[in-house]
Design a protein around this motif. Structure first.
Motif, PDB file in Angstrom:
ATOM      1  N   VAL A  76      24.908 -50.721  15.928  1.00  0.00           N
ATOM      2  CA  VAL A  76      23.448 -50.796  15.862  1.00  0.00           C
ATOM      3  C   VAL A  76      23.011 -50.612  14.411  1.00  0.00           C
ATOM      4  N   TYR A  77      22.379 -51.648  13.866  1.00  0.00           N
ATOM      5  CA  TYR A  77      21.804 -51.580  12.530  1.00  0.00           C
ATOM      6  C   TYR A  77      20.278 -51.657  12.673  1.00  0.00           C
ATOM      7  N   PRO A  78      19.584 -50.520  12.638  1.00  0.00           N
ATOM      8  CA  PRO A  78      18.125 -50.516  12.830  1.00  0.00           C
ATOM      9  C   PRO A  78      17.377 -50.801  11.533  1.00  0.00           C
ATOM     10  N   ALA A  79      16.070 -51.044  11.668  1.00  0.00           N
ATOM     11  CA  ALA A  79      15.241 -51.298  10.490  1.00  0.00           C
ATOM     12  C   ALA A  79      14.845 -50.012   9.781  1.00  0.00           C
ATOM     13  N   HIS A  80      14.948 -48.865  10.482  1.00  0.00           N
ATOM     14  CA  HIS A  80      14.488 -47.606   9.883  1.00  0.00           C
ATOM     15  C   HIS A  80      15.344 -46.424  10.314  1.00  0.00           C
ATOM     16  N   GLY A  81      15.274 -45.357   9.494  1.00  0.00           N
ATOM     17  CA  GLY A  81      15.884 -44.083   9.817  1.00  0.00           C
ATOM     18  C   GLY A  81      14.861 -42.974   9.704  1.00  0.00           C
ATOM     19  N   ALA A  82      15.325 -41.734   9.694  1.00  0.00           N
ATOM     20  CA  ALA A  82      14.437 -40.576   9.640  1.00  0.00           C
ATOM     21  C   ALA A  82      13.489 -40.671   8.444  1.00  0.00           C
ATOM     22  N   GLY A  83      12.233 -40.333   8.694  1.00  0.00           N
ATOM     23  CA  GLY A  83      11.208 -40.413   7.657  1.00  0.00           C
ATOM     24  C   GLY A  83      10.233 -41.541   7.866  1.00  0.00           C
ATOM     25  N   SER A  84      10.592 -42.488   8.716  1.00  0.00           N
ATOM     26  CA  SER A  84       9.691 -43.591   9.012  1.00  0.00           C
ATOM     27  C   SER A  84       8.670 -43.176  10.060  1.00  0.00           C
ATOM     28  N   ALA A  85       7.452 -43.687   9.932  1.00  0.00           N
ATOM     29  CA  ALA A  85       6.397 -43.423  10.915  1.00  0.00           C
ATOM     30  C   ALA A  85       6.407 -44.433  12.048  1.00  0.00           C
ATOM     31  N   CYS A  86       7.452 -45.267  12.108  1.00  0.00           N
ATOM     32  CA  CYS A  86       7.531 -46.288  13.160  1.00  0.00           C
ATOM     33  C   CYS A  86       8.116 -45.732  14.453  1.00  0.00           C
ATOM     34  N   GLY A  87       8.554 -44.480  14.439  1.00  0.00           N
ATOM     35  CA  GLY A  87       9.066 -43.825  15.639  1.00  0.00           C
ATOM     36  C   GLY A  87       8.857 -42.326  15.517  1.00  0.00           C
ATOM     37  N   LYS A  88       9.246 -41.589  16.567  1.00  0.00           N
ATOM     38  CA  LYS A  88       8.967 -40.145  16.595  1.00  0.00           C
ATOM     39  C   LYS A  88      10.183 -39.285  16.279  1.00  0.00           C
ATOM     40  N   ASN A  89      11.378 -39.770  16.600  1.00  0.00           N
ATOM     41  CA  ASN A  89      12.554 -38.904  16.585  1.00  0.00           C
ATOM     42  C   ASN A  89      13.762 -39.614  15.985  1.00  0.00           C
TER      43      ASN A  89
END
Length: 484
Positions: free
Chosen positions: A178-191
């Motif tokens: 899994v290669y996501p668009a974001h990691g921790a610190g992004s406001a695109c998700g909660k956790n």
């Protein structure tokens, strides 16, 4: 086959470069194209496709400039409508790049056009998925960014996301990367996890949104609970990605112009330009131009610019450390702030030498703060962290005043009071201090090192509260108000 993640920490964003047999794909590129062009030239390969997983809200993608410079085709999944030419792939369609294949999986939910690009190796085996904001490590994309008044609600989008995950993603093999668009610190998700890639099997075991026994109703409730309002620039960036934007090269040429103190001041006065000081909090506190705002380049710069500067077309002039002006202009453009008009040549030293006025902010150590607090000399302590941070652990008697909401809550502050301000580590508190000072609240004391320094110093009563994970934002706000 070569797969390379190009991760940008200040945006917590992952772009991807995939190469096979002289052809390449770039997925979700950042605004500046030169690093990608250099990569392609050094590898001696042709860029065939630029894949966009969706209309990004938290940054402006570089797909348009990159396509113009390379001739590559911009590819979105189904339901993507743009004002420029794209190839709109069908659900399940396969695109060949060298010896490898990309299968397009339409996964509406985060947005309606959201799609996952599944990479199959030369033997046809599923190798990796570029999941965009459909699936993160530890979370899924928030379903409230593509709401259409009277047409689509966040609950509707969450329901679509539930189906997309169960029908398109979870049936894939556990060993798919899994290669996501974001990691921790992004406001695109909660956790979101601090890890930037992982295996789908791990997510099936640990990601709350992929529980096998989860009903759609449970999913909708959990995914929509506790969503803070999205930063104001998100909708504006999404529109730029959909409708198009100006050339980054032109923006850089205009913005990275050295200005004398006199020219700098003239632009501020005639163009009503905002003075953005990107130096460290300590440097800003010691001496800065009156009415300038501090958002340090060595922190979460772009997201805070986007959250706090409400006019994305605001003219901006820059105060930066030597040699950092181009970097500042670049990071501003990444989140759509394209109207930079130059930087102060030789910085604050040149301003001082010209005889112009400077300002300061009192900034004290955690030990000094403890002495004043315990002796009753502190009128009011403001905690600039997020509500969840405040609830987890805070100084007993502090008031939570999140930096995120400063534009909305300014009217509650008085020019007659002295405010001591802290955050987690000292970055956000100086941003808040600079904004308050620029708006006429002069009695400010910044607490260095933030809550971390206060906690380590000891000698101050602290309290904590275990915040339920399923609270709505309204319930969270009410709880914080009662604790404060």
């Amino acid at each position: 086959m070569k797969v390379e993640q190009i991760y940008t920490g200040c945006l917590a964003q992952g772009a991807y470069y995939i190469e096979s047999k002289g052809e390449a794909v770039i997925i979700d590129p950042l605004r500046e194209t030169e690093p990608y062009i250099e990569k392609l030239e050094s590898e001696g390969v042709k860029l065939k496709y630029i894949f966009e997983t969706h209309f990004h809200a938290d940054f402006v993608s570089g797909h348009l400039d990159l396509a113009k410079k390379t001739g590559a085709t911009i590819v979105y999944g189904p339901m993507a409508e743009t004002s420029y030419d794209i190839y709109s792939a069908k659900d399940g369609e396969e695109l060949q790049v060298g010896d490898v294949t990309f299968k397009v999986l339409h996964t509406p939910g985060h947005t309606m056009e959201s799609s996952v690009f599944l990479l199959k190796d030369a033997e046809g085996k599923d190798y990796a998925m570029f999941s965009g904001d459909t699936l993160f490590l530890g979370d899924v994309g928030r379903p409230d960014l593509a709401i259409k008044q009277g047409a689509v609600t966040k609950e509707d989008l969450a329901g679509y996301l539930f189906d997309s995950l169960r029908e398109k993603v979870m049936p894939l093999a556990d060993d798919v990367i899994v290669y996501p668009a974001h990691g921790a610190g992004s406001a695109c998700g909660k956790n979101l996890s601090k890890e930037t890639w992982g295996y789908l099997g791990e997510q099936k075991k640990t990601n709350y949104a992929l529980r096998a026994d989860m009903t759609k109703e449970e999913f909708v409730k959990e995914v929509t609970a506790g969503l803070a309002p999205p930063p104001q620039y998100f909708a504006k960036n999404a529109m730029m990605n959909k409708a198009g934007y100006g050339s980054f090269d032109d923006i850089l040429e205009r913005g990275a112009v050295a200005l004398s103190p006199e020219k700098f001041e003239e632009i501020v006065e005639t163009r009503e330009a905002l003075m953005l000081d990107t130096r460290t909090p300590a440097e800003f506190a010691e001496a800065h131009i009156p009415n300038s705002i501090n958002i340090g380049i060595k922190g979460s710069f772009a997201p805070w610019v986007g959250a706090l500067i409400t006019d994305i077309e605001q003219p901006i002039v820059i105060i930066a450390e030597k040699g950092m002006a181009e970097e500042v202009v670049t990071r501003l453009a990444r989140v759509g702030y394209d109207n930079t008009l130059g930087y102060l040549k030789d910085g604050i030293d040149a301003w001082k030498k010209s005889g112009k006025e400077v300002d300061q902010i009192e900034s004290i150590t955690p030990a000094e703060f403890a002495d004043r607090w315990n002796s009753g000399k502190v009128d009011e302590l403001i905690d600039a962290r997020k509500p969840t941070e405040f609830l987890a652990h805070h100084v007993e008697g502090a008031t939570n005043f999140p930096l995120d909401y400063i534009n909305k809550n300014m009217s509650s502050l008085s020019k007659d009071k002295t405010y001591y301000i802290h955050c987690a580590g000292g970055y956000r508190s100086m941003i808040m201090s600079s904004i308050l000072q620029a708006r006429g609240i002069r009695n400010i004391v910044d607490v260095q090192q933030g809550f971390k320094g206060i906690e380590e110093n000891g000698h101050i009563a602290l309290t904590d509260y275990k915040c339920p994970t399923s609270m709505s934002q309204e319930e969270l706000d009410e709880l914080v108000a009662s604790v404060s």
